[in-house]
Design a protein around this motif. Structure first.
Motif, short mmCIF file in Angstrom:
data_model
loop_
_atom_site.label_atom_id
_atom_site.label_comp_id
_atom_site.label_asym_id
_atom_site.label_seq_id
_atom_site.Cartn_x
_atom_site.Cartn_y
_atom_site.Cartn_z
N VAL A 295 -16.43 2.44 -0.39
CA VAL A 295 -15.69 2.30 0.86
C VAL A 295 -16.26 1.17 1.71
O VAL A 295 -17.45 1.15 2.01
CB VAL A 295 -15.72 3.62 1.67
N ASP A 296 -15.38 0.24 2.07
CA ASP A 296 -15.71 -0.77 3.06
C ASP A 296 -15.17 -0.26 4.39
O ASP A 296 -13.95 -0.17 4.59
CB ASP A 296 -15.05 -2.10 2.69
N GLN B 199 -9.94 -3.92 8.65
CA GLN B 199 -9.26 -3.85 7.35
C GLN B 199 -10.10 -3.03 6.37
O GLN B 199 -10.67 -3.56 5.43
CB GLN B 199 -9.00 -5.26 6.79
N ASN C 28 -6.03 4.06 -9.55
CA ASN C 28 -5.14 4.23 -8.42
C ASN C 28 -5.17 5.71 -8.03
O ASN C 28 -4.91 6.58 -8.86
CB ASN C 28 -3.72 3.81 -8.83
N ARG D 64 -12.30 1.39 -3.19
CA ARG D 64 -12.17 1.18 -4.63
C ARG D 64 -12.63 2.46 -5.30
O ARG D 64 -13.72 2.96 -5.01
CB ARG D 64 -13.02 -0.01 -5.09
N ASP E 218 -2.73 5.48 0.45
CA ASP E 218 -3.63 4.37 0.82
C ASP E 218 -3.66 4.19 2.33
O ASP E 218 -4.73 4.00 2.93
CB ASP E 218 -3.17 3.07 0.16
N ASP E 219 -2.49 4.23 2.95
CA ASP E 219 -2.42 4.08 4.41
C ASP E 219 -3.17 5.21 5.11
O ASP E 219 -3.87 4.99 6.10
CB ASP E 219 -0.96 4.08 4.87
N ALA F 84 -6.96 4.66 4.74
CA ALA F 84 -7.40 3.57 5.61
C ALA F 84 -7.47 4.04 7.06
O ALA F 84 -8.42 3.73 7.79
CB ALA F 84 -6.47 2.37 5.47
N MET G 123 0.83 -1.20 0.00
CA MET G 123 0.00 0.00 0.00
C MET G 123 0.87 1.25 0.00
O MET G 123 1.95 1.28 0.57
CB MET G 123 -0.91 0.02 1.23
N SER H 219 -11.14 -0.52 3.30
CA SER H 219 -10.62 -0.46 1.93
C SER H 219 -11.45 0.49 1.09
O SER H 219 -12.60 0.81 1.43
CB SER H 219 -10.63 -1.86 1.29
#
Length: 243
Positions: free
Chosen positions: A191-192, A197, A213, A201, A5-6, A9, A1, A199
């Motif tokens: 968004v999950d 965890q 990306n 998309r 990304d970090d 999250a 990641m 994430s």
């Protein structure tokens, strides 16, 4: 990641545990706002690391301000901007509008109830800012719960599938003379919000099939910022440099 990304999250985690769809409306509204605010902080922190040192909002102790979003004069009234980079020389250079829909409607059991209202809010923001700052690069970051991609039935498409045709007109503003209600880039994020965890998309709204990306997307926006401000700033390799 990647670093970004970090950060995103961590932002999802910082918003706290997502309430159940059955919770009261104020509880769900507060979560949506917290998530949007945390995402905005993460994006602004990334912008500062990429050379936009005046980017807001900032967390406690960052950039000398413990602060919320910046309030800017617009073409049809002042407007609070979720994420912004503005300087004394140029005024508003870059802004990101962050909105979210994370809960199913109790009657329809899908996420589409407030889709039109959120779209309207974002388009008014684009008009307000572009009218006063036509050279500003504006991006939209519209967050849907990941389940919005699978809430369709035999009679209707999913909320995600319905969002694409409703939003695709409002991305890729080509130049400073373009339509004020368009964003330079408009992204849709699934968004999950799993606390263990989380994430994301991400898709640009002109293509619901191709996941993108976000680091690459931000590189693209920075290059565009450089093109719009070529006398003062360069935008290469994902970094803003003052000339």
């Amino acid at each position: 990641m990647s670093r970004l990304d970090d950060r995103l999250a961590a932002a999802i985690k910082a918003a706290g545990v997502k309430p159940a769809d059955s919770e009261l409306a104020p509880t769900k509204k507060n979560y949506n706002q917290r998530l949007s605010d945390c995402i905005a902080l993460a994006l602004a922190e990334e912008l500062r690391d990429r050379g936009m040192k005046e980017a807001r909002p900032s967390g406690p102790g960052e950039a000398g301000v413990s602060g919320a979003e910046r309030r800017l004069a617009g073409g049809i009234g002042a407007k609070k901007v979720d994420v912004s980079w503005a300087t004394e020389e140029s005024g508003l250079i870059f802004a990101v509008s962050v909105k979210s829909i994370m809960f199913r409607d109790g009657k329809s059991n899908n996420f589409q109830k407030n889709l039109t209202n959120r779209r309207g809010d974002m388009l008014v923001e684009a008009v307000t800012l572009h009218r006063r700052f036509p050279y500003a690069v504006l991006a939209a970051f519209f967050i849907l719960d990941a389940a919005a991609a699978t809430d369709g039935t035999a009679r209707r498409n999913s909320t995600f599938e319905n969002a694409i045709p409703r939003l695709r007109l409002f991305t890729r503003r080509p130049d400073p003379a373009g339509r004020e209600e368009q964003f330079e880039r408009f992204y849709l994020a699934l968004v999950d919000a799993n606390q263990f965890q989380p994430s994301l998309r991400i898709f640009e709204v002109n293509d619901g099939e191709t996941e993108i990306n976000l680091d690459t997307a931000l590189d693209d926006l920075i290059e565009l910022i450089g093109e719009r401000n070529f006398d003062l700033y360069g935008g290469t390799d994902g970094q803003i440099t003052k000339l």
